[in-house]
Design a protein around this motif. Structure first.
Motif, PDB file in Angstrom:
ATOM      1  N   CYS A  14       0.762  -1.171   0.113  1.00 31.88           N
ATOM      2  CA  CYS A  14      -0.072   0.101   0.037  1.00 31.88           C
ATOM      3  C   CYS A  14       0.877   1.209  -0.057  1.00 31.88           C
ATOM      4  O   CYS A  14       1.851   1.302   0.937  1.00 31.88           O
ATOM      5  CB  CYS A  14      -1.050   0.206   1.174  1.00 31.88           C
ATOM      6  SG  CYS A  14      -1.953   1.196   1.310  1.00 31.88           S
ATOM      7  N   CYS A  16       0.281   4.262   1.098  1.00 32.98           N
ATOM      8  CA  CYS A  16       0.030   5.306   2.117  1.00 32.98           C
ATOM      9  C   CYS A  16       0.856   4.434   3.619  1.00 32.98           C
ATOM     10  O   CYS A  16       1.175   5.287   4.037  1.00 32.98           O
ATOM     11  CB  CYS A  16      -1.329   5.614   2.328  1.00 32.98           C
ATOM     12  SG  CYS A  16      -2.483   4.482   3.347  1.00 32.98           S
ATOM     13  N   CYS A  17       0.507   3.471   3.705  1.00 33.29           N
ATOM     14  CA  CYS A  17       0.987   2.950   5.128  1.00 33.29           C
ATOM     15  C   CYS A  17       1.843   1.506   4.836  1.00 33.29           C
ATOM     16  O   CYS A  17       2.541   1.360   6.053  1.00 33.29           O
ATOM     17  CB  CYS A  17      -0.158   2.220   5.818  1.00 33.29           C
ATOM     18  SG  CYS A  17      -1.132   0.969   4.876  1.00 33.29           S
ATOM     19  N   CYS A  49      -4.773  -0.566   1.258  1.00 31.96           N
ATOM     20  CA  CYS A  49      -5.609  -0.663   2.506  1.00 31.96           C
ATOM     21  C   CYS A  49      -6.873  -0.132   2.405  1.00 31.96           C
ATOM     22  O   CYS A  49      -7.044   0.886   1.502  1.00 31.96           O
ATOM     23  CB  CYS A  49      -4.777  -0.300   3.695  1.00 31.96           C
ATOM     24  SG  CYS A  49      -4.699   1.635   3.865  1.00 31.96           S
ATOM     25  N   HIS A  52      -6.777   4.008   2.368  1.00 31.84           N
ATOM     26  CA  HIS A  52      -6.050   4.569   1.179  1.00 31.84           C
ATOM     27  C   HIS A  52      -7.314   4.286   0.113  1.00 31.84           C
ATOM     28  O   HIS A  52      -7.400   5.271  -0.813  1.00 31.84           O
ATOM     29  CB  HIS A  52      -4.860   3.893   0.873  1.00 31.84           C
ATOM     30  CG  HIS A  52      -4.208   4.313  -0.297  1.00 31.84           C
ATOM     31  ND1 HIS A  52      -3.134   3.753  -1.007  1.00 31.84           N
ATOM     32  CD2 HIS A  52      -4.198   5.586  -1.023  1.00 31.84           C
ATOM     33  CE1 HIS A  52      -2.822   4.374  -2.213  1.00 31.84           C
ATOM     34  NE2 HIS A  52      -3.543   5.524  -2.061  1.00 31.84           N
TER      35      HIS A  52
HETATM   36 ZN   LIG Z   1      -2.451   1.958   3.386  1.00 28.81          ZN
END
Ligand SMILES: [Zn+2]
Length: 102
Positions: A14, A16-17, A49, A52
């Motif tokens: 992912c 973002c994370c 995720c 996101h």
């Molecule tokens: Zn994420």
């Protein structure tokens, strides 16, 4: 799982994370596709995720770890579609940017 010559764990996580719930079976097929395609495939989007994904207002397929968006050079998409079908991917979307060049 990520011991392969083409894709890194980071590319498939992912954005973002960094979480990664990408399915082994999907990765196995992706590697088969890449091997047969024989040309670079840039990963635009892979596992997302739910947070996101919601932010992108996208469909849920990427949260299952079974969807991949890749970018290939102009004129190679048709061959890639054929290979992905043969390797068992069932939903294939195509987005073309710019004019087709010969
Ligand atoms: Zn994420």
């Amino acid at each position: 799982m990520f011991d392969n010559d083409y894709f890194t764990e980071l590319e498939l996580a992912c954005r973002c994370c960094g979480k990664n719930y990408f399915k082994d079976e999907t990765l196995r097929r992706l590697i088969q596709v890449r091997e047969r395609f024989g040309k670079p495939m840039i990963i635009n989007s892979d596992y997302r995720c739910p947070v996101h994904n919601a932010r992108l207002n996208a469909t849920m397929t990427h949260t299952t770890g079974q969807a991949i968006d890749v970018q290939v050079a102009s004129g190679r998409a048709y061959r890639l579609i054929k290979i992905t079908q043969e390797e068992g991917f069932t939903v294939i979307g195509v987005w073309q940017k710019g004019a087709f060049k010969r």
